[in-house]
Design a protein around this motif. Structure first.
Motif, short mmCIF file in Angstrom:
data_model
loop_
_atom_site.label_atom_id
_atom_site.label_comp_id
_atom_site.label_asym_id
_atom_site.label_seq_id
_atom_site.Cartn_x
_atom_site.Cartn_y
_atom_site.Cartn_z
N LEU A 281 -10.21 -10.51 26.47
CA LEU A 281 -9.77 -10.56 27.86
C LEU A 281 -8.28 -10.30 27.97
O LEU A 281 -7.82 -9.66 28.92
CB LEU A 281 -10.07 -11.96 28.44
N GLN A 282 -7.53 -10.78 27.02
CA GLN A 282 -6.08 -10.76 27.10
C GLN A 282 -5.54 -10.30 25.74
O GLN A 282 -5.07 -11.09 24.93
CB GLN A 282 -5.61 -12.19 27.42
N PRO A 283 -5.61 -8.99 25.44
CA PRO A 283 -5.26 -8.46 24.12
C PRO A 283 -3.85 -8.83 23.66
O PRO A 283 -3.59 -8.99 22.48
CB PRO A 283 -5.42 -6.95 24.29
N ARG A 284 -2.93 -8.95 24.61
CA ARG A 284 -1.55 -9.27 24.22
C ARG A 284 -1.33 -10.77 24.08
O ARG A 284 -0.23 -11.21 23.75
CB ARG A 284 -0.58 -8.70 25.26
N GLY A 285 -2.37 -11.54 24.34
CA GLY A 285 -2.25 -12.99 24.17
C GLY A 285 -1.33 -13.65 25.16
O GLY A 285 -0.57 -14.55 24.82
N GLU A 286 -1.38 -13.23 26.44
CA GLU A 286 -0.56 -13.85 27.46
C GLU A 286 -1.00 -15.30 27.68
O GLU A 286 -2.03 -15.75 27.20
CB GLU A 286 -0.65 -13.06 28.76
N ALA A 287 -0.23 -16.02 28.47
CA ALA A 287 -0.45 -17.46 28.62
C ALA A 287 -1.65 -17.81 29.48
O ALA A 287 -2.13 -18.94 29.43
CB ALA A 287 0.80 -18.10 29.21
N LEU A 288 -2.14 -16.89 30.29
CA LEU A 288 -3.15 -17.23 31.29
C LEU A 288 -4.14 -16.11 31.48
O LEU A 288 -3.77 -14.92 31.59
CB LEU A 288 -2.44 -17.51 32.62
N THR A 289 -5.42 -16.46 31.55
CA THR A 289 -6.47 -15.56 32.00
C THR A 289 -7.40 -16.36 32.91
O THR A 289 -7.75 -17.50 32.60
CB THR A 289 -7.27 -14.96 30.84
N GLU B 160 2.40 -21.13 34.30
CA GLU B 160 1.46 -20.22 34.93
C GLU B 160 0.09 -20.89 35.11
O GLU B 160 -0.53 -20.80 36.16
CB GLU B 160 1.31 -18.95 34.09
N VAL B 161 -0.37 -21.55 34.07
CA VAL B 161 -1.67 -22.22 34.11
C VAL B 161 -1.63 -23.41 35.06
O VAL B 161 -2.55 -23.62 35.87
CB VAL B 161 -2.11 -22.66 32.70
N ALA B 162 -0.58 -24.20 34.99
CA ALA B 162 -0.46 -25.39 35.85
C ALA B 162 -0.48 -25.00 37.32
O ALA B 162 -1.07 -25.71 38.15
CB ALA B 162 0.83 -26.14 35.51
N ARG B 163 0.15 -23.90 37.66
CA ARG B 163 0.17 -23.41 39.05
C ARG B 163 -1.25 -23.14 39.53
O ARG B 163 -1.62 -23.52 40.65
CB ARG B 163 1.02 -22.14 39.09
N VAL B 164 -2.05 -22.52 38.69
CA VAL B 164 -3.43 -22.18 39.05
C VAL B 164 -4.29 -23.44 39.13
O VAL B 164 -5.09 -23.60 40.06
CB VAL B 164 -4.02 -21.18 38.03
N LEU B 165 -4.13 -24.35 38.19
CA LEU B 165 -4.91 -25.58 38.19
C LEU B 165 -4.64 -26.39 39.45
O LEU B 165 -5.56 -26.96 40.05
CB LEU B 165 -4.60 -26.41 36.95
N ALA B 166 -3.37 -26.44 39.87
CA ALA B 166 -3.03 -27.18 41.09
C ALA B 166 -3.76 -26.59 42.30
O ALA B 166 -4.27 -27.32 43.16
CB ALA B 166 -1.52 -27.15 41.32
#
Length: 246
Positions: A48-56, A13-19
């Motif tokens: 920001l992300q109470p459930r601790g998801e992989a990306l914010t 998820e993060v890599a997609r956004v960084l690209a």
């Protein structure tokens, strides 16, 4: 104020956004957050992300947590900078991009992630003949029952994922026989969204055949994975001690 990305660059998820940020030449700050640290995670991130998801993702007053929504936001807000064709110049082009974005999210993402997950448990020398996987080819003497059961489950998951991806990539093969990229003759979000999981498939010989055995898919993959923005994401994915300056 630069864009902020909270997460690990090794996350798909993060890599997609960084690209996407690199493609658009958007200044950003990466705040690395280890998804596995639980209570040790940064308190501000958990707000920001109470459930601790992989990306914010933060961009001024905008906070988003789903990578494909973030791609659309970046490509639209920063349309006049960096690579300008990510989201298409008009409604027709954008409709085609959206179609393939949905295909990636609904039909490619889950089986590719499942395959990567299953391969983490399976022997590196597992058969690659494309036949139905079974435990007959693996030594089981002395294997703990729980381990044997897990291996069988992962073999079943691998086989299921292989079949699903094979059918989908056959469709891609036909499409890419007509066009250079999924949504037409230019690289767009439709292609970019595939990069993280396709990269993982291509990196393992047990799954790379899904790409390499299809001429047009293979050509497409080596083209999109060779783009400089994705290479920069790969640099960020290296362990900090080996990471290139950023």
């Amino acid at each position: 104020m630069p864009v902020k990305v909270f997460g690990s660059p090794t996350s798909a998820e993060v890599a997609r956004v960084l690209a996407c940020l690199f493609e658009k030449d958007v200044e950003f700050q990466l705040i690395r957050v280890d998804s596995f640290r639980g209570p040790k995670r940064q308190p501000n991130y958990l707000k920001l992300q109470p459930r601790g998801e992989a990306l914010t993702f933060e961009d001024g007053e905008v906070t988003l947590v789903e990578s494909r929504k973030i791609l659309r936001h970046i490509a639209d807000k920063y349309k006049n900078q960096g690579y300008k064709d990510l989201f298409g110049p008009g409604a027709l082009e954008r409709a085609s991009i959206e179609q393939w974005l949905q295909t990636e999210a609904q039909s490619f993402d889950v089986p590719s992630a499942d395959m990567v997950y299953s391969l983490a448990y399976l022997p590196s020398d597992m058969p690659l003949d494309g036949k139905k996987a079974n435990t007959g080819g693996f030594p089981s003497a002395g294997m703990h029952p729980a381990h044997r059961q897990k291996t069988e489950e992962m073999l079943q998951l691998f086989e299921k994922s292989r079949k699903e991806l094979g059918k989908l990539l056959d469709i891609y093969e036909q499409r890419l026989d007509q066009e250079e990229y999924l949504a037409g003759n230019k690289f767009t979000l439709a292609d970019l969204s595939h990069l993280p999981n396709a990269d993982r498939l291509a990196a393992d010989p047990r799954s790379a055949r899904l790409i390499e055995s299809r001429k047009n898919v293979s050509r497409w993959w080596y083209t999109i994975s060779g783009r400089d923005p994705w290479k920069r994401v790969k640099e960020l994915q290296r362990p900090p001690s080996a990471e290139a300056p950023f």
